[in-house]
Design a protein around this motif. Structure first.
Motif, PDB file in Angstrom:
ATOM      1  N   GLU A  30       7.664  -6.388   4.442  1.00 22.03           N
ATOM      2  CA  GLU A  30       8.759  -6.485   5.409  1.00 22.03           C
ATOM      3  C   GLU A  30       8.346  -7.221   6.676  1.00 22.03           C
ATOM      4  O   GLU A  30       9.196  -7.569   7.489  1.00 22.03           O
ATOM      5  CB  GLU A  30       9.244  -5.075   5.760  1.00 22.03           C
ATOM      6  N   GLY A  31       7.063  -7.469   6.849  1.00 19.62           N
ATOM      7  CA  GLY A  31       6.579  -8.103   8.065  1.00 19.62           C
ATOM      8  C   GLY A  31       6.686  -9.615   8.048  1.00 19.62           C
ATOM      9  O   GLY A  31       6.617 -10.252   6.998  1.00 19.62           O
ATOM     10  N   GLU A  32       6.838 -10.170   9.235  1.00 22.73           N
ATOM     11  CA  GLU A  32       6.773 -11.629   9.386  1.00 22.73           C
ATOM     12  C   GLU A  32       5.328 -12.098   9.233  1.00 22.73           C
ATOM     13  O   GLU A  32       5.057 -13.164   8.698  1.00 22.73           O
ATOM     14  CB  GLU A  32       7.289 -12.020  10.771  1.00 22.73           C
ATOM     15  N   TYR A  33       4.394 -11.268   9.723  1.00 20.61           N
ATOM     16  CA  TYR A  33       2.971 -11.507   9.554  1.00 20.61           C
ATOM     17  C   TYR A  33       2.434 -10.529   8.520  1.00 20.61           C
ATOM     18  O   TYR A  33       2.849  -9.363   8.484  1.00 20.61           O
ATOM     19  CB  TYR A  33       2.200 -11.281  10.848  1.00 20.61           C
ATOM     20  N   ILE A  34       1.496 -10.989   7.697  1.00 19.91           N
ATOM     21  CA  ILE A  34       0.830 -10.123   6.720  1.00 19.91           C
ATOM     22  C   ILE A  34      -0.671 -10.166   6.983  1.00 19.91           C
ATOM     23  O   ILE A  34      -1.261 -11.239   7.046  1.00 19.91           O
ATOM     24  CB  ILE A  34       1.130 -10.560   5.279  1.00 19.91           C
ATOM     25  N   LEU A  35      -1.260  -8.988   7.149  1.00 22.03           N
ATOM     26  CA  LEU A  35      -2.708  -8.851   7.263  1.00 22.03           C
ATOM     27  C   LEU A  35      -3.192  -8.221   5.967  1.00 22.03           C
ATOM     28  O   LEU A  35      -2.841  -7.102   5.639  1.00 22.03           O
ATOM     29  CB  LEU A  35      -3.073  -7.967   8.465  1.00 22.03           C
ATOM     30  N   MET A  36      -3.989  -8.970   5.242  1.00 19.71           N
ATOM     31  CA  MET A  36      -4.393  -8.582   3.886  1.00 19.71           C
ATOM     32  C   MET A  36      -5.870  -8.205   3.876  1.00 19.71           C
ATOM     33  O   MET A  36      -6.696  -8.877   4.470  1.00 19.71           O
ATOM     34  CB  MET A  36      -4.116  -9.777   2.977  1.00 19.71           C
ATOM     35  N   LEU A  37      -6.186  -7.084   3.208  1.00 16.31           N
ATOM     36  CA  LEU A  37      -7.580  -6.698   3.022  1.00 16.31           C
ATOM     37  C   LEU A  37      -7.691  -5.775   1.825  1.00 16.31           C
ATOM     38  O   LEU A  37      -6.683  -5.251   1.333  1.00 16.31           O
ATOM     39  CB  LEU A  37      -8.139  -6.029   4.278  1.00 16.31           C
ATOM     40  N   ASP A  38      -8.919  -5.600   1.338  1.00 22.17           N
ATOM     41  CA  ASP A  38      -9.133  -4.789   0.145  1.00 22.17           C
ATOM     42  C   ASP A  38      -9.020  -3.304   0.473  1.00 22.17           C
ATOM     43  O   ASP A  38      -9.185  -2.886   1.625  1.00 22.17           O
ATOM     44  CB  ASP A  38     -10.504  -5.093  -0.453  1.00 22.17           C
ATOM     45  N   ALA A  39      -8.783  -2.507  -0.568  1.00 23.73           N
ATOM     46  CA  ALA A  39      -8.560  -1.067  -0.397  1.00 23.73           C
ATOM     47  C   ALA A  39      -9.800  -0.247  -0.712  1.00 23.73           C
ATOM     48  O   ALA A  39      -9.701   0.953  -0.966  1.00 23.73           O
ATOM     49  CB  ALA A  39      -7.402  -0.622  -1.295  1.00 23.73           C
ATOM     50  N   ASP A  40     -10.976  -0.890  -0.686  1.00 24.27           N
ATOM     51  CA  ASP A  40     -12.209  -0.187  -1.040  1.00 24.27           C
ATOM     52  C   ASP A  40     -13.125   0.076   0.150  1.00 24.27           C
ATOM     53  O   ASP A  40     -14.254   0.531  -0.013  1.00 24.27           O
ATOM     54  CB  ASP A  40     -12.971  -0.969  -2.109  1.00 24.27           C
ATOM     55  N   GLY A  41     -12.647  -0.231   1.356  1.00 24.16           N
ATOM     56  CA  GLY A  41     -13.450   0.013   2.545  1.00 24.16           C
ATOM     57  C   GLY A  41     -14.449  -1.078   2.868  1.00 24.16           C
ATOM     58  O   GLY A  41     -15.275  -0.909   3.771  1.00 24.16           O
ATOM     59  N   SER A  42     -14.383  -2.211   2.175  1.00 31.08           N
ATOM     60  CA  SER A  42     -15.349  -3.292   2.416  1.00 31.08           C
ATOM     61  C   SER A  42     -15.011  -4.120   3.656  1.00 31.08           C
ATOM     62  O   SER A  42     -15.859  -4.891   4.137  1.00 31.08           O
ATOM     63  CB  SER A  42     -15.452  -4.207   1.190  1.00 31.08           C
ATOM     64  N   LEU A  69      -4.473 -11.751  13.827  1.00 30.60           N
ATOM     65  CA  LEU A  69      -3.083 -11.765  14.274  1.00 30.60           C
ATOM     66  C   LEU A  69      -2.896 -12.633  15.513  1.00 30.60           C
ATOM     67  O   LEU A  69      -1.857 -13.293  15.671  1.00 30.60           O
ATOM     68  CB  LEU A  69      -2.610 -10.337  14.549  1.00 30.60           C
ATOM     69  N   GLU A  70      -3.891 -12.644  16.371  1.00 25.54           N
ATOM     70  CA  GLU A  70      -3.802 -13.483  17.574  1.00 25.54           C
ATOM     71  C   GLU A  70      -3.733 -14.964  17.208  1.00 25.54           C
ATOM     72  O   GLU A  70      -3.011 -15.739  17.855  1.00 25.54           O
ATOM     73  CB  GLU A  70      -5.000 -13.205  18.477  1.00 25.54           C
ATOM     74  N   LYS A  71      -4.475 -15.367  16.183  1.00 20.59           N
ATOM     75  CA  LYS A  71      -4.420 -16.765  15.739  1.00 20.59           C
ATOM     76  C   LYS A  71      -3.041 -17.114  15.186  1.00 20.59           C
ATOM     77  O   LYS A  71      -2.531 -18.216  15.415  1.00 20.59           O
ATOM     78  CB  LYS A  71      -5.501 -17.039  14.687  1.00 20.59           C
ATOM     79  N   LEU A  72      -2.419 -16.174  14.482  1.00 21.88           N
ATOM     80  CA  LEU A  72      -1.049 -16.413  14.023  1.00 21.88           C
ATOM     81  C   LEU A  72      -0.124 -16.576  15.223  1.00 21.88           C
ATOM     82  O   LEU A  72       0.765 -17.430  15.225  1.00 21.88           O
ATOM     83  CB  LEU A  72      -0.571 -15.264  13.129  1.00 21.88           C
ATOM     84  N   GLY A  73      -0.341 -15.758  16.245  1.00 20.13           N
ATOM     85  CA  GLY A  73       0.461 -15.856  17.455  1.00 20.13           C
ATOM     86  C   GLY A  73       0.285 -17.174  18.177  1.00 20.13           C
ATOM     87  O   GLY A  73       1.177 -17.622  18.908  1.00 20.13           O
ATOM     88  N   ALA A 101      -4.972 -13.260   7.134  1.00 18.38           N
ATOM     89  CA  ALA A 101      -3.656 -13.019   7.729  1.00 18.38           C
ATOM     90  C   ALA A 101      -2.843 -14.301   7.614  1.00 18.38           C
ATOM     91  O   ALA A 101      -3.399 -15.405   7.680  1.00 18.38           O
ATOM     92  CB  ALA A 101      -3.778 -12.589   9.183  1.00 18.38           C
ATOM     93  N   PHE A 102      -1.549 -14.140   7.434  1.00 22.04           N
ATOM     94  CA  PHE A 102      -0.710 -15.323   7.260  1.00 22.04           C
ATOM     95  C   PHE A 102       0.742 -14.995   7.561  1.00 22.04           C
ATOM     96  O   PHE A 102       1.159 -13.830   7.589  1.00 22.04           O
ATOM     97  CB  PHE A 102      -0.837 -15.877   5.834  1.00 22.04           C
TER      98      PHE A 102
END
Length: 235
Positions: A83-95, A105-109, A162-163
């Motif tokens: 639902e977001g205009e920005y997406i921050l993507m990362l793995d779900a294993d704690g890496s 996010l600042e770079k997207l801004g 992020a994108f």
């Protein structure tokens, strides 16, 4: 007139990550709250056979299911559902640590379409990446990716990115496995997306059992994907 805040989706693909997913979701919610970001935590469960989906929901995530198996398939489903205009993507294993997400996010801004983490410009915790991957596999594949995409991206396979949803959603991404990471960059370059990278730390994952990565198989898939999507290739 008051400007609306940009909404952010923290996106995590998940396959049998019950040892880490609860903490990852809680940390992502804390990250949004502490930085006063309007957003959601979105987990894409990719046919987990453990309690991952249940634990993610209990921790506060919105969970969607993707039956087609694969890292790329899960992320494509997540991008569609976000639902977001920005997406921050990362793995779900704690890496990766979501608390390090603000520079992305600042770079997207600042106007970038796509921000990729660079683990080699950050810190790699002892045991977080096998020696062959760190010294040979990743550097060689990234060097080839730079040559074929005409970019300066230093780490083609970092899982924290992020994108803008609109920018990446328009790329017609097709792959379903680990080579999705390369396809994103190759197609973003071919479509003149504005890209940059930021240093990113890598930590030992919290997973029990074997890694989802299969070096030879996945390396060959990355090679084929890069060649197929090389910049300047006639479509």
């Amino acid at each position: 007139m008051k400007q609306e805040k940009t909404r952010v989706s923290v996106l995590m693909p998940c396959f049998n990550e019950e040892k880490a997913i609860g903490a990852c979701v809680s940390n992502a919610i804390r990250f949004l709250n502490e930085n006063k970001i309007e957003g959601e935590v979105l987990v894409v469960d990719n046919n987990s056979t453990d309690a991952s989906a249940k634990l993610a929901k209990e921790a506060g995530a919105r969970v969607v299911c993707e039956r087609k198996q694969g890292y790329g398939a899960a992320l494509r489903a997540g991008i569609r559902s976000a639902e977001g205009e920005y997406i921050l993507m990362l793995d779900a294993d704690g890496s990766y640590d979501v608390a390090e997400g603000m520079p992305f996010l600042e770079k997207l801004g600042e106007g970038y379409d796509f921000v990729i983490g660079n683990r080699f410009a950050g810190e790699i915790e002892t045991g977080a990446m096998p020696w062959l991957h760190r010294r040979i596999g990743n550097p060689l594949l990234s060097a080839l990716g730079r040559k074929l995409s005409h970019t300066k991206i230093g780490d083609f396979h970092c899982g924290m990115r992020a994108f803008r949803k609109e920018s990446i959603g328009n790329l017609q991404l097709m792959t379903e496995q680990m080579e999705f990471a390369s396809e994103m960059i190759m197609k973003a370059a071919a479509n003149a997306c504005k890209m940059t990278e930021v240093p990113c730390n890598l930590y030992r994952d919290k997973r029990e059992g074997r890694s989802h990565l299969r070096p030879v198989r996945d390396g060959l898939r990355h090679l084929c994907c890069m060649w197929k999507n090389r910049k300047g290739r006639k479509q």
